[in-house]
Design an enzyme around this catalytic site. Structure first.
Site, mmCIF file in Angstrom:
data_model
loop_
_atom_site.group_PDB
_atom_site.id
_atom_site.type_symbol
_atom_site.label_atom_id
_atom_site.label_comp_id
_atom_site.label_asym_id
_atom_site.label_seq_id
_atom_site.Cartn_x
_atom_site.Cartn_y
_atom_site.Cartn_z
ATOM 1 N N HIS A 75 0.837 -1.196 0.000
ATOM 2 C CA HIS A 75 0.000 0.000 0.000
ATOM 3 C C HIS A 75 0.870 1.243 0.000
ATOM 4 C CE1 HIS A 75 0.536 1.604 4.118
ATOM 5 N NE2 HIS A 75 0.719 0.350 4.466
ATOM 6 N N CYS A 76 0.292 2.328 -0.487
ATOM 7 C CA CYS A 76 0.901 3.649 -0.392
ATOM 8 C C CYS A 76 -0.108 4.558 0.297
ATOM 9 C CB CYS A 76 1.329 4.176 -1.762
ATOM 10 S SG CYS A 76 0.026 4.213 -3.023
ATOM 11 N N TRP A 77 -0.120 5.838 0.000
ATOM 12 C CA TRP A 77 -1.023 6.751 0.698
ATOM 13 C C TRP A 77 -2.481 6.518 0.310
ATOM 14 C CZ3 TRP A 77 -2.635 9.332 4.490
ATOM 15 C CH2 TRP A 77 -3.532 10.408 4.379
ATOM 16 N N TYR A 104 -3.172 3.716 2.869
ATOM 17 C CA TYR A 104 -3.059 4.150 4.263
ATOM 18 C C TYR A 104 -4.167 5.145 4.618
ATOM 19 C CZ TYR A 104 -0.956 6.373 8.392
ATOM 20 O OH TYR A 104 -0.720 6.893 9.647
#
Length: 324
Positions: A75-77, A104
């Protein structure tokens, strides 16, 4: 769980249990972001690919070492290009890979809903030195669902609360850890320690704090002499300079003379005297707080600091089985 955001983003706050697996360094991320805003999205993508390309093989090797044959989730932002690129790469390399939808940001949204969720709560109170944390641990041994707020915050709540503790998490990370802990406790009545809104440098989220303030309050009524003895032993193990700094932080509230006497007692090793002086302030402050919550209080008188005995008394006071 592989968090592909930049290291600074991970340090500010991350999903509990996630591993930092940055696609870009902090500097690279800043350069891509600047290019996106000041030049064009297309140029930013090309710059990102320039950074990504030379790292591909190293990222695959690192991911395989971390996964050890297990599936991975990245995952990223926001679940966008960064995690999409890494998920594509790891999937191409033969790892069973999933991308966290929403990233996130979605976890942070979930945290807020967790703090606002209805739940049954009982709060354990008592004057400073009453051994509340010890009793909570004894309640855990009796199969009671307990959330140790001070343990999560790495702080005992008072001006002395940071002494002997690990560094506190960021506010964001504290909220992440708190929501995770809440979600993984049973649905039965939850026990927590009575706290102020702030625990050191972190604050309890408002919806959850409001629920704690409205909950039934079970107060351990421990004689002052026992509390002084307990605290004197605990503080006697600590660095005198740190104790002195803590006294000075509340110097205005203690008053000039009491502060001077408390500092002198630290120098001479008279921990009982120092504790007596400090408790004058803390006891008055806590009694004032209790005066506004009289209708919520169940008093539990005790003549001991034995956590097991006091845990049994607390459970008997609320009509709960001892669990032993």
């Amino acid at each position: 769980m592989l968090d592909v955001r930049a290291p600074a983003e991970f340090l500010a706050g991350h999903i509990p249990g996630a591993t930092s697996f940055p696609l870009f360094s902090d500097e690279e991320r800043a350069r891509v972001g600047t290019t996106y805003k000041q030049v064009s999205p297309d140029k930013a993508v090309l710059l990102g690919l320039d950074f990504f390309g030379p790292k591909m093989s190293a990222l695959v090797l690192k991911a395989k070492q971390l996964a050890r044959g297990n599936p991975v989730r990245v995952h990223c932002w926001r679940g966008g290009m960064r995690s999409g690129a890494v998920a594509w790469l790891l999937d191409l390399a033969g790892l069973e890979t999933n991308q966290l939808i929403g990233g996130y940001k979605e976890y942070r949204r979930w945290c807020l809903t967790e703090f606002a969720r209805e739940r049954s709560v009982r709060v354990l109170g008592g004057m400073t030195g009453a051994g509340k944390t010890d009793v909570l641990h004894a309640l855990i041994a009796r199969n009671q669902p307990v959330l140790d707020l001070e343990g999560l915050a790495h702080h005992k709540g008072s001006a002395f609360g940071a002494i002997g503790q690990a560094a506190q998490p960021t506010q964001e990370q504290w909220e992440n850890d708190l929501a995770w802990a809440l979600a993984h406790l049973s649905a039965e009545t939850l026990w927590l320690e009575d706290e102020s809104r702030s625990i050191g440098a972190v604050s309890i989220p408002a919806p959850f704090f409001d629920r704690l303030r409205a909950a039934p309050l079970v107060v351990l009524d421990v004689p002052r002499a026992l509390r002084v003895q307990k605290l004197a032993v605990e503080y006697g193990r600590q660095d005198p300079q740190l104790l002195a700094l803590a006294v000075m932080r509340i110097g205005k509230r203690l008053g000039g003379l009491a502060t001077k006497e408390a500092l002198g007692a630290i120098v001479t090793g008279e921990m009982d005297k120092m504790v007596e002086l400090v408790l004058d302030y803390y006891d008055k402050a806590y009694q004032f707080g209790l005066s506004r919550r009289r209708d919520q209080i169940t008093w539990v008188p005790t003549d001991t600091l034995d956590p097991n005995e006091n845990a049994d008394r607390v459970l008997a006071a609320v009509g709960a089985p001892s669990g032993r």
